[in-house]
Design a protein around this motif. Structure first.
Motif, PDB file in Angstrom:
ATOM      1  N   ALA A   1      37.407   6.072 -65.928  1.00 47.17           N
ATOM      2  CA  ALA A   1      37.764   5.022 -64.965  1.00 47.17           C
ATOM      3  C   ALA A   1      36.506   4.443 -64.365  1.00 47.17           C
ATOM      4  O   ALA A   1      35.604   5.177 -63.946  1.00 47.17           O
ATOM      5  N   GLY A   2      36.426   3.121 -64.323  1.00 50.63           N
ATOM      6  CA  GLY A   2      35.351   2.435 -63.620  1.00 50.63           C
ATOM      7  C   GLY A   2      35.873   1.944 -62.288  1.00 50.63           C
ATOM      8  O   GLY A   2      36.885   1.236 -62.222  1.00 50.63           O
ATOM      9  N   MET A   3      35.213   2.350 -61.199  1.00 46.34           N
ATOM     10  CA  MET A   3      35.626   1.943 -59.852  1.00 46.34           C
ATOM     11  C   MET A   3      34.471   1.183 -59.233  1.00 46.34           C
ATOM     12  O   MET A   3      33.452   1.758 -58.862  1.00 46.34           O
ATOM     13  N   ASP A   4      34.618  -0.146 -59.143  1.00 48.81           N
ATOM     14  CA  ASP A   4      33.460  -0.980 -58.828  1.00 48.81           C
ATOM     15  C   ASP A   4      33.959  -2.372 -58.444  1.00 48.81           C
ATOM     16  O   ASP A   4      34.961  -2.499 -57.747  1.00 48.81           O
ATOM     17  N   SER A   5      33.274  -3.401 -58.943  1.00 44.47           N
ATOM     18  CA  SER A   5      33.646  -4.790 -58.642  1.00 44.47           C
ATOM     19  C   SER A   5      34.700  -5.317 -59.600  1.00 44.47           C
ATOM     20  O   SER A   5      35.032  -6.497 -59.568  1.00 44.47           O
ATOM     21  N   GLY A   6      35.241  -4.442 -60.445  1.00 44.69           N
ATOM     22  CA  GLY A   6      36.229  -4.843 -61.439  1.00 44.69           C
ATOM     23  C   GLY A   6      35.640  -4.796 -62.833  1.00 44.69           C
ATOM     24  O   GLY A   6      34.530  -4.309 -63.044  1.00 44.69           O
TER      25      GLY A   6
ATOM     26  N   ASP B   1      34.512 -10.584 -60.558  1.00 45.72           N
ATOM     27  CA  ASP B   1      33.860 -11.784 -60.034  1.00 45.72           C
ATOM     28  C   ASP B   1      32.437 -11.513 -59.558  1.00 45.72           C
ATOM     29  O   ASP B   1      31.821 -12.360 -58.913  1.00 45.72           O
ATOM     30  N   ASN B   2      31.914 -10.334 -59.883  1.00 45.59           N
ATOM     31  CA  ASN B   2      30.525 -10.009 -59.568  1.00 45.59           C
ATOM     32  C   ASN B   2      29.717  -9.704 -60.818  1.00 45.59           C
ATOM     33  O   ASN B   2      28.609 -10.179 -60.993  1.00 45.59           O
ATOM     34  N   GLY B   3      30.288  -8.914 -61.729  1.00 46.32           N
ATOM     35  CA  GLY B   3      29.615  -8.561 -62.973  1.00 46.32           C
ATOM     36  C   GLY B   3      29.123  -7.133 -63.018  1.00 46.32           C
ATOM     37  O   GLY B   3      28.948  -6.565 -64.097  1.00 46.32           O
ATOM     38  N   HIS B   4      28.921  -6.522 -61.855  1.00 47.36           N
ATOM     39  CA  HIS B   4      28.364  -5.173 -61.811  1.00 47.36           C
ATOM     40  C   HIS B   4      29.302  -4.147 -62.442  1.00 47.36           C
ATOM     41  O   HIS B   4      28.867  -3.266 -63.182  1.00 47.36           O
ATOM     42  N   GLY B   5      30.586  -4.260 -62.165  1.00 45.77           N
ATOM     43  CA  GLY B   5      31.531  -3.303 -62.719  1.00 45.77           C
ATOM     44  C   GLY B   5      31.623  -3.374 -64.234  1.00 45.77           C
ATOM     45  O   GLY B   5      31.740  -2.348 -64.913  1.00 45.77           O
ATOM     46  N   THR B   6      31.550  -4.594 -64.774  1.00 48.39           N
ATOM     47  CA  THR B   6      31.555  -4.767 -66.223  1.00 48.39           C
ATOM     48  C   THR B   6      30.311  -4.133 -66.837  1.00 48.39           C
ATOM     49  O   THR B   6      30.370  -3.470 -67.878  1.00 48.39           O
TER      50      THR B   6
ATOM     51  N   LYS C   1      39.280  -2.187 -58.897  1.00 53.29           N
ATOM     52  CA  LYS C   1      38.398  -3.107 -58.174  1.00 53.29           C
ATOM     53  C   LYS C   1      38.450  -2.775 -56.692  1.00 53.29           C
ATOM     54  O   LYS C   1      39.519  -2.890 -56.066  1.00 53.29           O
ATOM     55  N   VAL C   2      37.307  -2.352 -56.128  1.00 52.31           N
ATOM     56  CA  VAL C   2      37.236  -2.037 -54.703  1.00 52.31           C
ATOM     57  C   VAL C   2      36.125  -2.814 -53.999  1.00 52.31           C
ATOM     58  O   VAL C   2      35.961  -2.693 -52.789  1.00 52.31           O
ATOM     59  N   LEU C   3      35.336  -3.601 -54.767  1.00 46.00           N
ATOM     60  CA  LEU C   3      34.249  -4.388 -54.199  1.00 46.00           C
ATOM     61  C   LEU C   3      34.474  -5.864 -54.500  1.00 46.00           C
ATOM     62  O   LEU C   3      34.926  -6.213 -55.592  1.00 46.00           O
ATOM     63  N   ASN C   4      34.137  -6.719 -53.561  1.00 49.73           N
ATOM     64  CA  ASN C   4      34.353  -8.150 -53.769  1.00 49.73           C
ATOM     65  C   ASN C   4      33.194  -8.778 -54.530  1.00 49.73           C
ATOM     66  O   ASN C   4      32.309  -8.084 -55.042  1.00 49.73           O
ATOM     67  N   SER C   5      33.175 -10.089 -54.601  1.00 49.79           N
ATOM     68  CA  SER C   5      32.178 -10.788 -55.413  1.00 49.79           C
ATOM     69  C   SER C   5      30.756 -10.576 -54.906  1.00 49.79           C
ATOM     70  O   SER C   5      29.790 -10.781 -55.645  1.00 49.79           O
ATOM     71  N   ASN C   6      30.615 -10.175 -53.646  1.00 49.14           N
ATOM     72  CA  ASN C   6      29.300  -9.918 -53.067  1.00 49.14           C
ATOM     73  C   ASN C   6      28.931  -8.440 -53.060  1.00 49.14           C
ATOM     74  O   ASN C   6      27.898  -8.069 -52.494  1.00 49.14           O
ATOM     75  N   GLY C   7      29.768  -7.603 -53.660  1.00 49.01           N
ATOM     76  CA  GLY C   7      29.503  -6.171 -53.655  1.00 49.01           C
ATOM     77  C   GLY C   7      29.917  -5.481 -52.377  1.00 49.01           C
ATOM     78  O   GLY C   7      29.533  -4.331 -52.133  1.00 49.01           O
ATOM     79  N   VAL C   8      30.693  -6.156 -51.545  1.00 46.02           N
ATOM     80  CA  VAL C   8      31.137  -5.603 -50.269  1.00 46.02           C
ATOM     81  C   VAL C   8      32.524  -4.980 -50.435  1.00 46.02           C
ATOM     82  O   VAL C   8      33.393  -5.553 -51.094  1.00 46.02           O
TER      83      VAL C   8
END
Length: 285
Positions: A155-160, A200-205, A229-236
């Motif tokens: 499981a990846g838990m990040d910006s999506g 919408d950030n890219g980090h999770g991908t 997805k637990v972080l928004n487009s700004n990593g917040v």
């Protein structure tokens, strides 16, 4: 009225210590842990929910939702009323639902850095492993031991996650090929409520690609993946979003049988004393 987001932690919490000593393992242990957590929250939250419903009717509370991974709630309440909420006999502590930036830099560059990812028609047999894969000798583990992640769920838990990415689409657990996709129990968005994996950030991908990506970029390319997805487009991410993400991972789609084997969280804080997710992590472990 101005409402502020808060997290409410009840005094009464489930005791998970017996599960660490239990001889029950695997799915049965997962089911027992989730059942214990749910039972504690469902019974002990009844008086507090009634109190919050009354406050909502009086305009003191805008909304609230319950957690069971720890016995608590997230709410939006009038600031002047929060002290009254904290004085409720069932409440242990009330704290601000913090919005923290968990990503300190932009790592979402792996698509451009790896030109073969632009191709939809990928032949893994002709792909040269990325430098990081060879650096830790993961490719030697594939070739010598025949271990490449098959049978495991990460499981990846990040910006999506961009689930349409050619390096990730085919080993998404919800992908059945030929246009058949099931996102239920394979994807959860605590931020925007999207119905399919998006980033919408890219980090999770990027980070999930490092873990399970095809075409030479991932350490375990034969593992399947799910994502939160637990972080928004700004990593917040608000604390409540992350609590919701951890809770979903214990029972994706409501069923502990869908839980992953590994959870990757490639984000963090410089605050070494931060223990806000300690109960969540204990339950997951």
């Amino acid at each position: 009225a101005d409402y502020i987001p808060v997290v409410i932690v009840l005094r009464e919490q489930a005791d998970l210590r017996p599960f660490t000593r239990s001889q029950v393992v695997g799915l049965h242990q997962r089911e027992d842990v989730v059942a214990a957590l749910r039972a504690r929250s469902e019974t002990s939250q009844i008086p507090l929910k009634a109190y919050l419903d009354g406050a909502k009717g009086a305009g003191l509370v805008e909304s609230y939702s319950s957690f069971w991974i720890f016995n608590g709630m997230a709410a939006r309440a009038q600031a002047a009323w929060v002290r009254s909420l904290a004085a409720h006999p069932a409440v242990g502590v009330v704290y601000l639902d913090q919005a923290r930036n968990w990503l300190t830099g932009s790592d979402a560059t792996f698509v451009a850095d790896h030109p073969c990812l632009a191709s939809e028609d990928v032949d893994d047999s002709s792909v040269t492993p990325a430098w990081g894969v060879t650096r830790i000798r993961a490719d030697q583990v594939w070739d010598s031991l025949g271990i490449s992640g098959a049978g495991a769920v990460v499981a990846g838990m990040d910006s999506g996650v961009d689930w349409n990415h050619p390096a990730l689409q085919t080993n998404y657990r919800g992908y059945a090929g030929h246009g058949l996709v099931t996102h239920h129990a394979n994807w959860f968005d605590a931020v925007n409520g999207s119905l399919y994996p998006t980033d919408d950030n890219g980090h999770g991908t990027h980070t999930l690609g490092t873990a399970v990506g095809q075409v030479g970029i991932g350490v375990a390319p034969d593992a399947r993946w799910i994502a939160v997805k637990v972080l928004n487009s700004n990593g917040v991410g608000y604390d409540s979003w992350i609590h919701a993400g951890f809770q979903w991972l214990l029972a994706p789609g409501g069923d502990p049988a869908n839980a992953p084997d590994v959870v990757n969280c490639s984000w963090g804080s410089d605050i070494g004393a931060l223990t806000v997710f300690q109960d969540d992590l204990i339950a997951l472990r």
